[in-house]
Design an enzyme around this catalytic site. Structure first.
Site, PDB file in Angstrom:
ATOM      1  N   ARG A 179      39.850  59.997  76.860  1.00 15.66           N
ATOM      2  CA  ARG A 179      40.157  61.404  76.575  1.00 15.66           C
ATOM      3  C   ARG A 179      40.784  61.546  75.203  1.00 15.66           C
ATOM      4  O   ARG A 179      40.540  62.498  74.482  1.00 15.66           O
ATOM      5  CB  ARG A 179      41.065  61.979  77.657  1.00 15.66           C
ATOM      6  CG  ARG A 179      40.333  62.557  78.846  1.00 15.66           C
ATOM      7  CD  ARG A 179      39.340  61.592  79.507  1.00 15.66           C
ATOM      8  NE  ARG A 179      38.773  62.165  80.701  1.00 15.66           N
ATOM      9  CZ  ARG A 179      39.365  62.099  81.905  1.00 15.66           C
ATOM     10  NH1 ARG A 179      40.506  61.427  82.054  1.00 15.66           N
ATOM     11  NH2 ARG A 179      38.809  62.675  82.946  1.00 15.66           N
ATOM     12  N   GLU A 348      35.168  61.696  91.777  1.00 16.63           N
ATOM     13  CA  GLU A 348      34.889  63.074  91.351  1.00 16.63           C
ATOM     14  C   GLU A 348      33.439  63.349  90.924  1.00 16.63           C
ATOM     15  O   GLU A 348      33.205  64.054  89.959  1.00 16.63           O
ATOM     16  CB  GLU A 348      35.860  63.461  90.216  1.00 16.63           C
ATOM     17  CG  GLU A 348      37.297  63.397  90.674  1.00 16.63           C
ATOM     18  CD  GLU A 348      38.320  63.809  89.610  1.00 16.63           C
ATOM     19  OE1 GLU A 348      39.285  64.481  89.989  1.00 16.63           O
ATOM     20  OE2 GLU A 348      38.153  63.456  88.427  1.00 16.63           O
ATOM     21  N   TRP A 414      44.357  57.218  94.962  1.00 17.48           N
ATOM     22  CA  TRP A 414      45.023  58.143  94.028  1.00 17.48           C
ATOM     23  C   TRP A 414      45.301  59.494  94.669  1.00 17.48           C
ATOM     24  O   TRP A 414      46.281  60.142  94.348  1.00 17.48           O
ATOM     25  CB  TRP A 414      44.195  58.290  92.745  1.00 17.48           C
ATOM     26  CG  TRP A 414      42.902  59.048  92.865  1.00 17.48           C
ATOM     27  CD1 TRP A 414      41.719  58.573  93.328  1.00 17.48           C
ATOM     28  CD2 TRP A 414      42.666  60.404  92.494  1.00 17.48           C
ATOM     29  NE1 TRP A 414      40.751  59.543  93.283  1.00 17.48           N
ATOM     30  CE2 TRP A 414      41.309  60.679  92.761  1.00 17.48           C
ATOM     31  CE3 TRP A 414      43.475  61.422  91.954  1.00 17.48           C
ATOM     32  CZ2 TRP A 414      40.736  61.936  92.527  1.00 17.48           C
ATOM     33  CZ3 TRP A 414      42.900  62.663  91.718  1.00 17.48           C
ATOM     34  CH2 TRP A 414      41.550  62.903  91.997  1.00 17.48           C
ATOM     35  N   TYR A 439      51.190  59.283  88.568  1.00 17.98           N
ATOM     36  CA  TYR A 439      50.419  59.887  87.488  1.00 17.98           C
ATOM     37  C   TYR A 439      51.372  60.239  86.344  1.00 17.98           C
ATOM     38  O   TYR A 439      52.097  61.229  86.400  1.00 17.98           O
ATOM     39  CB  TYR A 439      49.632  61.100  88.003  1.00 17.98           C
ATOM     40  CG  TYR A 439      48.248  60.695  88.495  1.00 17.98           C
ATOM     41  CD1 TYR A 439      48.081  59.513  89.210  1.00 17.98           C
ATOM     42  CD2 TYR A 439      47.116  61.454  88.225  1.00 17.98           C
ATOM     43  CE1 TYR A 439      46.829  59.107  89.642  1.00 17.98           C
ATOM     44  CE2 TYR A 439      45.851  61.051  88.656  1.00 17.98           C
ATOM     45  CZ  TYR A 439      45.723  59.879  89.364  1.00 17.98           C
ATOM     46  OH  TYR A 439      44.478  59.471  89.792  1.00 17.98           O
ATOM     47  N   PHE A 440      51.323  59.416  85.317  1.00 14.76           N
ATOM     48  CA  PHE A 440      52.273  59.596  84.218  1.00 14.76           C
ATOM     49  C   PHE A 440      51.763  60.596  83.180  1.00 14.76           C
ATOM     50  O   PHE A 440      52.327  60.718  82.097  1.00 14.76           O
ATOM     51  CB  PHE A 440      52.598  58.247  83.571  1.00 14.76           C
ATOM     52  CG  PHE A 440      53.479  57.350  84.412  1.00 14.76           C
ATOM     53  CD1 PHE A 440      53.895  57.720  85.677  1.00 14.76           C
ATOM     54  CD2 PHE A 440      53.916  56.125  83.918  1.00 14.76           C
ATOM     55  CE1 PHE A 440      54.704  56.897  86.449  1.00 14.76           C
ATOM     56  CE2 PHE A 440      54.737  55.302  84.665  1.00 14.76           C
ATOM     57  CZ  PHE A 440      55.122  55.681  85.937  1.00 14.76           C
TER      58      PHE A 440
HETATM   59  C1  ACM Z   1      41.297  60.376  89.233  1.00 18.88           C
HETATM   60  O1  ACM Z   1      42.415  60.829  88.963  1.00 18.88           O
HETATM   61  N1  ACM Z   1      40.218  61.134  89.142  1.00 18.88           N
HETATM   62  C2  ACM Z   1      41.123  59.004  89.672  1.00 18.88           C
END
Ligand code: ACM
Ligand code: ZN
Length: 778
Positions: A179, A348, A414, A439-440
């Protein structure tokens, strides 16, 4: 004689002082409180005396790995003490650190035995010695981290006996370099920091929609095209526009195979294993932009510059050529990364293209699959077979459970820990990385005071509560929980400094949850050591967040006295927080906060953390706005949702106003129903105004009410409407707070009813939330 005795008295006196000061120095008695090692060691014993390093101290080693391990401390002493400490194979009589192989110790375990004459480190593996050296480093004064000479310091450690080993074998951090692209040097710096914390896995997220970051020699367009996107860095991630495939990408970058091999080799010397993630079948727009034939439709697409949702451009699961491509990519990946694990993503995927693609439909029929979920399962199982055939193991995000889990796969859980539990019960390995703790990319403090981030707030103290073993697992199943991992998704993280800010000090907390015995977990104890390691970060020039110092408030409402009691706190217990009320200045006269501040009229509070009698850090400011309804009984005619309960019964009359972060604990919310409450003032009061605090955040299905009514009553039975607001639905983009004020002719009443509703015929949505933080009555 007289003179002589005078001199001798003077000499004696001076020597006496010197002796005294020497004695005082060497007499420093160390206690457990002086040992600030993070993660906390499993067993520690302190005995009298110290081991003093000096320029003649030597390291006794018997192989290359041990030599590699001690290099860290030799470099540190070189910088901070200007000493060039030597390595030898022969044990001298004293003043040495020896590394001794002890095969009775487990793989990652180590011991330290420090006496006044020498220190012995024992381990059975290279990583054990690395951890022993890291502990020795943290026993030394923090100044050892200095890259310039430090004078007048005793480079000593207490005489200790340490026996230590990790609770979990997977202690990971994921860096998303897709990203936003971060380079080789930053990745190596991160490896150094992982090593300091005895973390042993660096998971590199090398592929995502917005950038393909690994050179694949057979498919050069992956990096010629897929690694570059149109530069929209001046815009927030979610505000970026769709790109035209013909526009040239200028933002990006990638790691060559040489770069990656260098990273892997560097990590190995630090006890860190690098696990590559090659996403599939979704999160691959960058690959499809380079080779459009990989998708079902085969059309040219652009590498997106920002948010992409849902993700429909995914690899075609029907075409054989897709698997041929992936196998070739994976062969090159396996050549670079010696890790036993290959992470294939798997998360996803929106499979709408698969539903209509002739190739995918053919595959479903030929393989006798029920649906596209089973097609994803087919996809992953086929890739797993290939990976296994090369002697490697597959990891995937918990979506790989859907449609049937691949036989040997390790699940990275997750979406909470549910997926990990399911995998473990199934007999598969799992790694816990639940969003709420790991999740940082989430905020680490009050959003208003932090750089733009994703999701809600995950403070360092919350990370410290992370527990990988949860739910009802049998002992046999527990063994499948390999450990945990933090993920730093980089959508909102454009620079390396910012990435570091998001990681530290949260990783420091995580390291202890994964290494240290569960019984030793204690926030108060940890927070003292956290401050100490932060001093190391200062020397190491680590851009760590200081959000844990920032003051926030908590309110307790007292119905009897109609007052509220405010508690000021930050994440550290025993902080020197001082405050003043109303117009007073925040100076050395400020009042130390020792007990809740009881308030029964509108009051402004200013507070700060103090150091040496001076305010430091951010100034906390809050005005407690009193009104006739404060601390009144509230009757909920329709119940608020369990997810947003605020401070329960008094939330709407406790003076506490919510922030734009709808999960800040100050809001109550109603889902797909009217909010109806009655405030009982306890007695008749003259009132002429009611204000309802609300918010909009349409991206999260939070809407302003389209109608708010206020009704009054003397008896809680007969109500008269005194005012109404109609607010037609409007498409608002940015989240916003608003006070809806309803004024009316002054009159007496005891009961005030508020009815807020959303007319769903205006807003065609499945979910519509009404949020309220306060009802102010005057
Ligand atoms: C994720 O946060 N889509 C693994
Ligand atoms: Zn297809």
């Amino acid at each position: 004689m007289k003179k002589a005795s005078h001199i001798s008295f003077f000499v004696l006196f001076t020597v006496g002082i010197l002796l005294n000061s020497c004695q005082e120095k060497s007499a420093k008695v160390y206690t457990e409180a002086d040992v600030n090692i993070i993660p906390k060691v499993a067993h520690l014993n302190i005995t009298e005396g110290v081991f003093q390093f000096n320029e003649n101290t030597v390291f006794v080693v018997s192989n290359e790995e041990q030599k590699q391990a001690v290099k860290l401390l030799i470099d540190k002493f070189n910088n901070a003490a200007n000493w060039n400490l030597k390595i030898t194979a022969k044990t001298p009589t004293s003043n040495y650190i020896s590394l001794a192989l002890d095969n009775s110790l487990e793989q990652e375990a180590y011991t330290i035995n420090a006496s006044t004459s020498h220190v012995v480190l024992k381990a059975s593996s290279a990583s054990g010695f690395l951890y022993a050296i890291q502990s020795l480093r943290q026993l030394l004064p923090v100044e050892i981290e200095s890259d310039t000479l430090i004078k007048n310091i005793d480079w000593e450690i207490p005489n200790v006996q340490i026996t230590d080993s990790p609770r979990f074998k997977w202690r990971g951090l994921m860096l998303d370099v897709s990203r936003h692209f971060f380079g080789k040097d930053y990745i190596k710096e991160t490896i150094d920091m992982l090593a300091l914390h005895k973390m042993n896995i660096l998971h590199l997220h090398l592929v995502d929609d917005q950038g393909w970051r690994i050179e694949i020699k057979k498919y050069p367009k992956l990096t010629e095209i897929g690694a570059w996107r149109v530069d929209q860095e001046h815009l927030l991630w979610n505000a970026r526009e769709d790109n035209n495939p013909d526009d040239k990408g200028t933002y990006g970058g990638f790691l060559t195979q040489e770069d990656l091999k260098e990273i892997v080799a560097y990590a190995a010397t630090k006890g860190v294993e690098v696990v590559p993630e090659i996403e599939m079948p979704a999160h691959v727009s960058s690959a499809i932009a380079a080779y459009p034939e990989l998708s079902c439709h085969g059309e040219q697409i652009a590498v997106p510059s920002g948010a992409l949702w849902p993700i429909t451009d995914i690899y075609c699961a029907g075409k054989e050529s897709t698997f041929e491509f992936l196998e070739n990519v994976l062969l090159e990946v396996m050549d670079i990364f010696p890790s036993k694990y290959i992470h294939i993503g798997g998360d996803e995927a929106t499979k709408t293209n698969w539903e209509v693609c002739p190739h995918c439909k053919k595959r479903i029929k030929a393989e006798k699959l029920e649906n596209v979920e089973e097609l994803q399962s087919y996809f992953i199982k086929r890739i797993e077979k290939f990976i296994n055939s090369k002697g490697k193991k597959l990891i995937g995000w918990d979506e790989i459970l859907e449609g049937g889990l691949a036989p040997e796969a390790t699940v990275m859980s997750w979406r909470g820990v549910k997926g990990g539990i399911e995998a473990a019960k199934h007999g598969n390995d799992a790694i816990m990385s639940p969003v709420g703790y790991c999740y940082f990319d989430y905020y680490q403090g009050t959003p208003d005071l932090e750089p733009k981030a994703a999701g809600p707030v995950t403070t360092v103290s919350k990370v410290y509560q992370f527990e990988p073993i949860v739910g009802e697992l049998f002992q046999e199943e527990e063994k499948h929980i390999l450990g945990g991992q933090a993920n730093v998704w980089a959508e909102h993280i454009p620079t390396e400094e910012h990435s570091q800010y998001m990681i530290f000090p949260r990783l420091t907390a995580l390291s202890e949850t994964l290494w240290s015995p569960k019984e030793s977990r204690n926030w108060n104890d940890f927070s003292v050591r956290l401050k100490s390691i932060m001093n190391r970060f200062e020397y190491l020039d680590v851009n760590y967040a200081k959000s844990a110092y920032i003051i926030n408030s908590k309110v307790k409402t007292d119905i009897q006295s109609k007052s509220v009691a405010i508690t000021l706190q930050n994440e550290f217990p025993d902080s020197d927080i001082r405050y003043v009320l109303n117009d007073a200045d925040l100076n050395s006269e400020a009042i130390p906060f020792t007990k809740p501040i009881v308030v029964n009229r509108t009051t402004a509070i200013k507070a700060s953390l103090f150091e040496a009698d001076k305010p430091i850090n951010h100034v906390f400011k809050e005005t407690i706005t009193f009104h006739e309804g404060v601390a009144s009984k509230v009757d909920y005619l329709t119940n608020y949702h369990e997810r947003y309960q605020g401070s329960h019964a008094f939330n709407l009359v406790n003076t506490l106003r919510g922030s734009k972060d709808f999960r800040d604990g100050r809001w109550q919310a109603w889902l797909n129903k009217d909010a109806k409450v009655v405030v009982d003032l306890g007695e008749e009061k003259n009132i002429s105004k009611v204000i309802i605090g609300s918010m909009v955040n349409q991206k999260n299905s939070v809407y302003y009410p389209t109608e708010i009514k206020v009704l009054l009553s003397h008896d809680n039975e007969n109500f008269t409407e005194v005012g109404k607001i109609k607010k037609p639905f409007k498409v608002d983009d940015e989240p916003e707070l608003k006070d809806f004020s309803i004024d009316f002719k002054a009159q007496k009443a005891r009961y005030i009813k508020v009815e807020a509703k959303i007319d769903k015929s205006d807003i065609e949505v499945k979910e519509a939330w009404i949020f309220m933080d306060e009802i102010l009555i005057d």
